[in-house]
Write a protein that holds these residues in place. Structure first.
Motif, mmCIF file in Angstrom:
data_model
loop_
_atom_site.group_PDB
_atom_site.id
_atom_site.type_symbol
_atom_site.label_atom_id
_atom_site.label_comp_id
_atom_site.label_asym_id
_atom_site.label_seq_id
_atom_site.Cartn_x
_atom_site.Cartn_y
_atom_site.Cartn_z
ATOM 1 N N TYR A 1 -17.153 68.443 7.719
ATOM 2 C CA TYR A 1 -17.090 69.716 7.038
ATOM 3 C C TYR A 1 -16.935 70.811 8.078
ATOM 4 O O TYR A 1 -17.376 70.678 9.223
ATOM 5 N N TRP B 1 -16.825 76.887 7.152
ATOM 6 C CA TRP B 1 -16.614 77.573 5.882
ATOM 7 C C TRP B 1 -17.291 76.828 4.736
ATOM 8 O O TRP B 1 -17.744 77.439 3.769
ATOM 9 N N ASP B 2 -17.358 75.482 4.838
ATOM 10 C CA ASP B 2 -18.090 74.717 3.823
ATOM 11 C C ASP B 2 -19.562 75.119 3.828
ATOM 12 O O ASP B 2 -20.183 75.291 2.780
ATOM 13 N N SER B 3 -20.121 75.262 5.035
ATOM 14 C CA SER B 3 -21.517 75.689 5.158
ATOM 15 C C SER B 3 -21.707 77.090 4.580
ATOM 16 O O SER B 3 -22.673 77.360 3.866
ATOM 17 N N VAL C 1 -24.227 67.534 3.365
ATOM 18 C CA VAL C 1 -23.085 67.801 4.239
ATOM 19 C C VAL C 1 -23.448 67.952 5.714
ATOM 20 O O VAL C 1 -22.610 67.706 6.584
ATOM 21 N N ILE D 1 -16.255 72.607 -3.667
ATOM 22 C CA ILE D 1 -17.174 71.899 -2.762
ATOM 23 C C ILE D 1 -17.592 70.560 -3.369
ATOM 24 O O ILE D 1 -17.682 69.543 -2.675
ATOM 25 N N LYS E 1 -14.988 67.865 -2.838
ATOM 26 C CA LYS E 1 -14.988 67.303 -1.494
ATOM 27 C C LYS E 1 -16.182 66.379 -1.260
ATOM 28 O O LYS E 1 -16.034 65.295 -0.700
#
Length: 570
Positions: A314, A317-319, A457, A507, A510
């Motif tokens: 990840y 930006w996912d965080s 994640v 999200i 993914k």
């Protein structure tokens, strides 16, 4: 504003407190980092290679060892890797790092190699004598039957050979593959098979005697396997079956250098390649080969090797999106509570909203600590990847539920009805406890969800990316919070929920893909490959039936929720 910045301060402390840590109990994960760095360096993926090296370095900082000399050698090798100026220098430095780590591991886990060789001799000599007798009969039915038993016993007893001499192990594996190829010919040649077996026996006897042989030269990776397969497929298309079979023989020759990476990530694929590749070579050597069958099998191998080559990771930006979505919802609810109190001329009750929010964050921290303890204890004696996969699926399910709730509040009418219900109960009772509980439950729900999402994640993220995402999200939340505090009654809040719904579904898509893929790599779930579809790990797309089923269910749920919402409007 004082209320808002107090909340931001509490949230920041909470997030820093629950940053992920991972206890290391073996060097296996270090070798994976080295392998990832090697593969990406050879492929020209500098950023990914540096990420793998950084991951190794961060974990290595926590390692202590009584073998100070060897530990220092690993430290020095790591510095050489970090200071490498070119790709060739980095490959060489990574190779030395792997050797230094292996030397340290050997000293920390000493074994009596001579005793291991003697034990191997005792167990395997009768097996070789059995196959000698089978060859002497000249009956290929007997020879085939006994060779299957020989191969089965080799797989059972091969570990000390692999541990002590990768060179000898590679030669044995290659020679056994060539024997399998010869046995599957239309007209097998007993003289050729006997000569191949004599070479095989000689190599085994070298190991028993404690001798070493030179390792096949060159640096090989999963990409090397893919390259050989693609070249063989190209020759098959040109109807040059001899060159195609030679390419697959080269595949077999380098296979021992790479097979451990395959076996640790996909055991069933490892077994299938070992058993099927010699058969494919034999098929191509026939007068009228079944090229369709060979091409399909090679395509399957290429796709599955690509699957384990891709990393489930990840970005920052996912965080950021996770915290942004969760923090935005909690912030909106608190701001609406405060704005409502101001409009109702009950500003004196705002402090209880703050206390409720603080209590929610405190309980979230407690939940984070408990979850962290459970997470670490479970991974000591079980597959960490498997646990991460299950946690990821739980997180995805929660995201879907939250997404549906958000979608249902994405119109002005439904949002106002929700607020009226929640606030009506609190005001009608004139209860401080009720006001505090609304704030507490809102924040605690968001805090608890954030923790679970991050647990799903964080194991696949660099610490830098994880923290960077949090910082970005906090900055956005501060800006949005400031605007909301000043203009809370003028901003169409339902629009925030609409866009938050979109983010959460992206999200979830993914996480479903990467979590199912992780469980497939640990053989916890079956893998049904869908050929000719690409691997897009950046969005969690893996061409297997199982990952697609989960993602299709998500899309179906989104469509149903959107359709029902449209009917309600009509």
């Amino acid at each position: 504003m004082k209320l808002f910045f107090q909340l931001c301060s509490i949230i920041l402390s909470f997030l820093l407190f629950v940053s992920p840590t991972h206890a290391e109990t073996s060097y296996s994960e270090y070798y994976i980092s080295i392998t990832d760095a090697l593969i990406n360096t050879k492929q020209g993926n500098k950023a990914e290679a540096e990420k793998a090296i950084e991951e190794f370095a961060l974990k290595w900082e926590k390692v202590t060892s009584s073998e100070e000399k060897e530990k220092y050698a690993v430290d020095a090798a790591l510095k050489d890797v970090q200071n490498a100026k070119s790709s060739d220098d980095r490959v060489s430095a990574l190779t030395n790092l792997s050797k230094a780590l292996k030397a340290l591991e050997s000293l920390e886990n000493p074994v009596d190699e001579a005793a291991q060789r003697n034990e191997f001799k005792t167990k395997f000599t009768p097996i070789m004598e059995m196959f000698d007798k089978a060859l002497a009969t000249g009956d290929f039915n007997i020879i085939n039957e006994k060779y299957k038993e020989f191969d089965k016993k080799w797989n059972l007893y091969e570990q000390p050979v692999r541990d002590q001499s990768i060179g000898i192990y590679g030669q044995i594996e290659t020679q056994m593959s060539f024997i399998r190829i010869s046995l599957t010919q239309e007209n097998p040649d007993l003289v050729v098979i006997t000569a191949q077996y004599e070479t095989l026996k000689d190599t085994i006897e070298q190991f028993i005697a404690g001798k070493e042989v030179e390792v096949v030269k060159g640096e090989y990776s999963l990409q090397s396997l893919i390259d050989y397969i693609q070249e063989a497929q190209s020759f098959i298309e040109d109807k040059n079956y001899t060159k195609a079979s030679n390419q697959l023989k080269e595949f077999i020759t380098i296979w021992p250098m790479v097979e451990m990476e395959v076996s640790t990530r996909n055991g069933s694929l490892y077994t299938e390649i070992e058993s099927q590749m010699p058969i494919l070579v034999s098929e191509l050597m026939k007068n009228s080969p079944n090229t369709k069958k060979v091409t399909e099998q090679l395509g399957k191998f290429e796709t599955e090797i690509s699957l384990i080559q891709e990393n489930s990771s990840y970005s920052f930006w996912d965080s950021a999106l996770i915290l942004l979505r969760e923090g935005l919802e909690a912030l909106l609810i608190i701001m609406v509570l405060v704005s409502f109190l101001k409009k109702s001329n009950q500003s004196h009750m705002a402090k209880w909203v703050t206390l409720g929010a603080a209590a929610g964050i405190a309980f979230s921290i407690v939940a984070a600590v408990l979850l962290s303890v459970v997470f670490n204890s479970l991974t000591v004696n079980t597959s960490r990847e498997m646990f991460e996969g299950y946690i990821g699926l739980v997180a995805a399910v929660m995201m879907i539920g939250v997404g549906i709730w958000l979608h249902n509040k994405s119109t002005i009418k439904s949002w106002n009805a929700y607020l009226a219900k929640q606030m009506g109960n609190a005001i009608s009772k004139q209860s401080i406890f009720a006001m505090a509980m609304i704030s507490f439950l809102s924040v605690f729900r968001e805090g608890a969800e954030t923790i679970i999402f991050y647990v799903g994640v964080a194991p696949n993220m660099q610490i830098f990316d994880f923290v960077l995402g949090i910082v970005i999200a906090l900055f956005i939340l501060i800006v949005v919070g400031f605007v909301l505090f000043k203009m809370s009654l003028q901003i169409p809040i339902h629009l925030f929920f609409f866009f938050a719904t979109i983010f959460i579904y992206i999200i979830a898509f993914k996480i479903i893909g990467t979590s199912v893929h992780t469980l497939q790599l640990t053989n916890a779930l079956p893998t049904t490959v869908m050929h000719k579809l690409p691997v897009l790990s950046s969005i969690g797309f893996y061409p297997t039936m199982e990952t697609l089923i989960g993602q299709i269910i998500l899309i179906f749920i989104c469509a149903v929720v959107a359709f029902r919402k449209k009917l309600e409007k009509a």
